[in-house]
Design a protein around this motif. Structure first.
Motif, PDB file in Angstrom:
ATOM      1  N   PRO A  49       0.832  -1.210   0.000  1.00 10.37           N
ATOM      2  CA  PRO A  49       0.000   0.000   0.000  1.00 10.37           C
ATOM      3  C   PRO A  49       0.867   1.262   0.000  1.00 10.37           C
ATOM      4  O   PRO A  49       1.875   1.339   0.690  1.00 10.37           O
ATOM      5  CB  PRO A  49      -0.785  -0.123   1.309  1.00 10.37           C
ATOM      6  CG  PRO A  49       0.085  -0.964   2.197  1.00 10.37           C
ATOM      7  CD  PRO A  49       0.779  -1.935   1.284  1.00 10.37           C
ATOM      8  N   ARG A  50       0.459   2.226  -0.785  1.00  9.51           N
ATOM      9  CA  ARG A  50       1.207   3.483  -0.806  1.00  9.51           C
ATOM     10  C   ARG A  50       0.915   4.321   0.434  1.00  9.51           C
ATOM     11  O   ARG A  50       1.756   5.081   0.894  1.00  9.51           O
ATOM     12  CB  ARG A  50       0.864   4.273  -2.075  1.00  9.51           C
ATOM     13  CG  ARG A  50       1.798   5.444  -2.322  1.00  9.51           C
ATOM     14  CD  ARG A  50       1.700   5.915  -3.749  1.00  9.51           C
ATOM     15  NE  ARG A  50       2.102   4.852  -4.657  1.00  9.51           N
ATOM     16  CZ  ARG A  50       1.814   4.850  -5.963  1.00  9.51           C
ATOM     17  NH1 ARG A  50       1.099   5.836  -6.475  1.00  9.51           N
ATOM     18  NH2 ARG A  50       2.216   3.859  -6.726  1.00  9.51           N
ATOM     19  N   ALA A  51      -0.282   4.199   0.953  1.00 11.45           N
ATOM     20  CA  ALA A  51      -0.667   4.827   2.218  1.00 11.45           C
ATOM     21  C   ALA A  51      -1.503   3.810   2.981  1.00 11.45           C
ATOM     22  O   ALA A  51      -2.079   2.889   2.384  1.00 11.45           O
ATOM     23  CB  ALA A  51      -1.462   6.108   1.969  1.00 11.45           C
ATOM     24  N   TRP A  52      -1.589   3.963   4.304  1.00 12.94           N
ATOM     25  CA  TRP A  52      -2.297   2.954   5.081  1.00 12.94           C
ATOM     26  C   TRP A  52      -3.801   2.950   4.813  1.00 12.94           C
ATOM     27  O   TRP A  52      -4.480   1.967   5.094  1.00 12.94           O
ATOM     28  CB  TRP A  52      -2.006   3.125   6.573  1.00 12.94           C
ATOM     29  CG  TRP A  52      -0.754   2.411   6.942  1.00 12.94           C
ATOM     30  CD1 TRP A  52       0.446   2.962   7.292  1.00 12.94           C
ATOM     31  CD2 TRP A  52      -0.556   0.991   6.955  1.00 12.94           C
ATOM     32  NE1 TRP A  52       1.379   1.976   7.522  1.00 12.94           N
ATOM     33  CE2 TRP A  52       0.794   0.756   7.330  1.00 12.94           C
ATOM     34  CE3 TRP A  52      -1.366  -0.106   6.684  1.00 12.94           C
ATOM     35  CZ2 TRP A  52       1.326  -0.532   7.437  1.00 12.94           C
ATOM     36  CZ3 TRP A  52      -0.840  -1.387   6.789  1.00 12.94           C
ATOM     37  CH2 TRP A  52       0.499  -1.585   7.171  1.00 12.94           C
ATOM     38  N   SER A  53      -4.346   4.030   4.221  1.00 11.84           N
ATOM     39  CA  SER A  53      -5.754   4.006   3.833  1.00 11.84           C
ATOM     40  C   SER A  53      -6.004   3.097   2.637  1.00 11.84           C
ATOM     41  O   SER A  53      -7.156   2.807   2.304  1.00 11.84           O
ATOM     42  CB  SER A  53      -6.245   5.426   3.526  1.00 11.84           C
ATOM     43  OG  SER A  53      -5.425   6.029   2.547  1.00 11.84           O
ATOM     44  N   ASP A  54      -4.925   2.635   1.977  1.00 13.91           N
ATOM     45  CA  ASP A  54      -5.052   1.647   0.899  1.00 13.91           C
ATOM     46  C   ASP A  54      -5.104   0.221   1.433  1.00 13.91           C
ATOM     47  O   ASP A  54      -5.061  -0.746   0.659  1.00 13.91           O
ATOM     48  CB  ASP A  54      -3.872   1.768  -0.070  1.00 13.91           C
ATOM     49  CG  ASP A  54      -3.782   3.139  -0.725  1.00 13.91           C
ATOM     50  OD1 ASP A  54      -4.836   3.662  -1.133  1.00 13.91           O
ATOM     51  OD2 ASP A  54      -2.665   3.685  -0.817  1.00 13.91           O
TER      52      ASP A  54
ATOM     53  N   PRO B 235     -14.491   1.585   3.295  1.00 12.57           N
ATOM     54  CA  PRO B 235     -13.312   0.742   3.069  1.00 12.57           C
ATOM     55  C   PRO B 235     -12.041   1.505   2.711  1.00 12.57           C
ATOM     56  O   PRO B 235     -10.959   1.188   3.232  1.00 12.57           O
ATOM     57  CB  PRO B 235     -13.755  -0.172   1.922  1.00 12.57           C
ATOM     58  CG  PRO B 235     -15.235  -0.288   2.091  1.00 12.57           C
ATOM     59  CD  PRO B 235     -15.682   1.060   2.563  1.00 12.57           C
ATOM     60  N   ALA B 236     -12.106   2.507   1.836  1.00 11.40           N
ATOM     61  CA  ALA B 236     -10.904   3.208   1.396  1.00 11.40           C
ATOM     62  C   ALA B 236     -10.640   4.500   2.162  1.00 11.40           C
ATOM     63  O   ALA B 236      -9.690   5.223   1.852  1.00 11.40           O
ATOM     64  CB  ALA B 236     -10.994   3.514  -0.096  1.00 11.40           C
TER      65      ALA B 236
ATOM     66  N   VAL C 157     -14.541  -3.777   8.312  1.00 13.43           N
ATOM     67  CA  VAL C 157     -14.789  -3.076   7.051  1.00 13.43           C
ATOM     68  C   VAL C 157     -13.646  -3.241   6.064  1.00 13.43           C
ATOM     69  O   VAL C 157     -13.863  -3.165   4.848  1.00 13.43           O
ATOM     70  CB  VAL C 157     -15.082  -1.576   7.310  1.00 13.43           C
ATOM     71  CG1 VAL C 157     -13.810  -0.826   7.708  1.00 13.43           C
ATOM     72  CG2 VAL C 157     -15.747  -0.931   6.094  1.00 13.43           C
ATOM     73  N   VAL C 158     -12.407  -3.503   6.542  1.00 14.66           N
ATOM     74  CA  VAL C 158     -11.300  -3.692   5.600  1.00 14.66           C
ATOM     75  C   VAL C 158     -11.080  -5.173   5.269  1.00 14.66           C
ATOM     76  O   VAL C 158     -10.227  -5.486   4.439  1.00 14.66           O
ATOM     77  CB  VAL C 158      -9.981  -3.054   6.111  1.00 14.66           C
ATOM     78  CG1 VAL C 158     -10.142  -1.560   6.287  1.00 14.66           C
ATOM     79  CG2 VAL C 158      -9.475  -3.718   7.381  1.00 14.66           C
TER      80      VAL C 158
ATOM     81  N   THR D 231      -5.155   3.179  -4.065  1.00 12.14           N
ATOM     82  CA  THR D 231      -6.535   2.958  -4.475  1.00 12.14           C
ATOM     83  C   THR D 231      -6.799   3.574  -5.837  1.00 12.14           C
ATOM     84  O   THR D 231      -7.475   2.981  -6.687  1.00 12.14           O
ATOM     85  CB  THR D 231      -7.484   3.544  -3.416  1.00 12.14           C
ATOM     86  OG1 THR D 231      -7.289   2.845  -2.182  1.00 12.14           O
ATOM     87  CG2 THR D 231      -8.930   3.421  -3.840  1.00 12.14           C
ATOM     88  N   ALA D 232      -6.252   4.767  -6.072  1.00  9.24           N
ATOM     89  CA  ALA D 232      -6.441   5.421  -7.369  1.00  9.24           C
ATOM     90  C   ALA D 232      -5.847   4.580  -8.501  1.00  9.24           C
ATOM     91  O   ALA D 232      -6.399   4.525  -9.605  1.00  9.24           O
ATOM     92  CB  ALA D 232      -5.820   6.812  -7.351  1.00  9.24           C
ATOM     93  N   ASP D 233      -4.720   3.928  -8.249  1.00 13.94           N
ATOM     94  CA  ASP D 233      -4.125   3.048  -9.261  1.00 13.94           C
ATOM     95  C   ASP D 233      -5.069   1.893  -9.585  1.00 13.94           C
ATOM     96  O   ASP D 233      -5.230   1.502 -10.743  1.00 13.94           O
ATOM     97  CB  ASP D 233      -2.789   2.496  -8.778  1.00 13.94           C
ATOM     98  CG  ASP D 233      -1.717   3.551  -8.635  1.00 13.94           C
ATOM     99  OD1 ASP D 233      -1.708   4.491  -9.453  1.00 13.94           O
ATOM    100  OD2 ASP D 233      -0.893   3.437  -7.712  1.00 13.94           O
TER     101      ASP D 233
END
Length: 510
Positions: A350-355, A400-401, A418-419, A457-459
């Motif tokens: 993950p690029r950030a932990w929200s991913d 989720p994101a 949720v994740v 996520t954007a990727d």
């Protein structure tokens, strides 16, 4: 991560020889900027803790450099409550001019620091080790940082880092605890190659990520050296020390499979250990080649409350395999879950932990498919149940994101339903939306095109749109970021009791 309990074989290239290739290991600050994070200000006059601005762990990682390699030496004294002596060498590339260099490090004592062989000053600020080199470091300059330190396994284990087992130690560093073990740039956006040199009493066995390079005995102690062939995030590091047996076998394409178990448990655990080659074949048939140099399971006699996908050597509690009451399909699918993470979360980090939903949602997805084949609930049964709970999960933990930060003092509370099933539900909806064939092509391209890297996520949403030839903007906005769960494609009768309302606001029948 923490799943709650209930091929290349080339040597590591030298970072100084690979300077021109360092763009493959993106610097933390550049990754943060590209992900839309808020980059922290570079060091000013007073030593302060820094971070790359991750919304969930804002002080993790440090701007201004890209780590290329870690060389971590640890000396185990024979007692798992006593500090280990450590020497961590970091080779990095400066991505900015630096008067100071911040590393994430806590729960250890530093005795000496050098930068490019010259003694440096240091101090602690929060959970950062703030280093002042003898001369400033210029952007684009290669640098070598050496820290002599201790690594203390005592203290509360729910904070992560070292896990004390009945016969020694193991590691559980997710999400933000590798810096409780060794100085590092402790964020998954800055992956690097690792070498571990572990010295322990010769009566014990030491194992770490990657391939064993040497084992050298010197009197009553033995030094074990391991090296990774692929880059790795700090949170995936694993070192096991104990009265262990290493069991070797072959997986698909002669992939080395090595499992690490207490010697006393070798025979009782063999029925489970022998399943891994079949797990590998099953996932390779869906995702393509396994992405690393070897694989295996580390079964520790410890009570962690979770299993963990440490790279090439997944950590499991012994009790998962020995306590009565767990159905066979369940144990089998948990093993498959952690193996799936080697693709989703380890190879593609993950690029950030929200991913995080990309890691856990995919591992849960393949766990569920496998469980269905082995006699567990069907995919549709599990997803329907998840849909019924989804609005409650979103209220408790965020969409989720865009998950809510972990609770204060409970760092792994980030790993909410949720994740897991909530994120697998997104994949279920996506497969209905774009069709099974496009979904399968998306999965294979995702792990192939982002192998050994980081992705956001954007990727994922961009690739899904490309593969399907569809504009999925509204679909992903609703499924990944909305407070309430949208209608399920193909299942208009499914309801989420916590929020069953029409557009006009009238309550729907249950």
């Amino acid at each position: 991560m923490p799943l709650p309990s209930h091929a290349s074989r080339t040597p590591n290239p030298s970072p100084r020889a690979r300077g021109a290739r360092s763009h493959r290991l993106r610097s933390a600050v550049l990754v943060a900027l590209s992900a839309g994070l808020v980059a922290a200000t570079l060091p000013a006059s007073a030593p302060t803790p820094l971070g790359i601005g991750d919304p969930l762990f804002p002080q993790l990682g440090n701007p201004g450099y890209d780590v290329l390699t870690y060389d971590i030496g640890l000396t185990y004294p024979g007692r798992n409550t006593a500090p280990l002596a450590g020497v961590t060498r970091i080779e990095a590339l400066a991505t900015a001019d630096l008067d100071r260099i911040n590393l994430d490090f806590t729960h250890g004592t530093v005795s000496a620091v050098t930068v490019d062989g010259e003694p440096a000053e240091w101090t602690s600020s929060g959970e950062d080790l703030v280093i002042t080199p003898a001369r400033p470091v210029a952007e684009g300059e290669a640098l070598e940082i050496t820290v002599d330190h201790t690594s203390d396994p005592s203290g509360p284990e729910d904070s992560g880092g070292w896990v004390r087992t009945s016969d020694g130690l193991a590691m559980a560093n997710q999400a933000d605890a590798a810096h409780r073990v060794f100085p590092s740039n402790d964020h998954p956006s800055d992956k690097a190659y690792f070498t571990f040199r572990i010295t322990a009493p010769s009566t014990l066995t030491a194992v770490a990520n990657g391939l064993r390079e040497s084992r050298v005995r010197d009197g009553d102690t033995t030094t074990w050296t391991y090296r990774t062939v692929h880059p790795m995030a700090t949170e995936l590091a694993q070192v096991s020390i104990g009265t262990s047996t290493v069991v070797h076998r072959k997986g698909p394409h002669d992939l080395p499979v090595r499992d690490v178990v207490r010697t006393a448990d070798r025979e009782v655990l063999e029925p489970w250990l022998r399943r891994t080659p079949g797990h590998l074949e099953w996932l390779e048939s869906r995702l393509g080649p396994y992405p690393f140099e070897n694989y295996g399971v580390l079964i520790s006699d410890a009570d962690t409350g979770f299993e963990l996908e440490t790279q090439t050597l997944s950590l499991f509690e012994r009790g998962l395999f020995t306590e009565p009451g767990y159905p066979e399909w369940y144990v089998d699918s948990v093993m498959l879950h952690e193996l799936a993470h080697q693709w989703f979360g380890d190879s593609v980090s993950p690029r950030a932990w929200s991913d995080l939903w990309l890691n856990e949602g995919h591992a849960t997805w393949y766990e569920t498919l496998y469980a269905e084949e082995k006699g567990g609930p069907t995919l549709e049964q599990r997803m329907k149940a998840a849909y019924g709970a989804s609005d409650r999960w979103r209220a408790d933990g965020g969409p989720p994101a865009a998950p809510k930060p972990p609770e204060p003092g409970q760092k792994i509370s980030l790993f909410r339903p949720v994740v897991y099933d909530g994120a697998a539900l997104v994949l279920y909806a996506l497969r209905h939306e774009i069709g099974a064939e496009a979904f399968e092509r998306l999965e294979r391209r995702w792990v192939s095109e982002h192998r050994d890297g980081t992705a956001s996520t954007a990727d994922f949403t961009a690739l899904a749109a490309e593969v399907s030839g569809r504009d999925l903007t509204r679909f992903f906005a609703d499924w990944l970021y909305a407070e309430r769960t949208p209608p399920m494609p193909g299942h208009p009768d499914w309801r989420s009791p916590a929020a069953g309302r029409t557009a006009a606001g009238a309550a729907k029948p249950g």
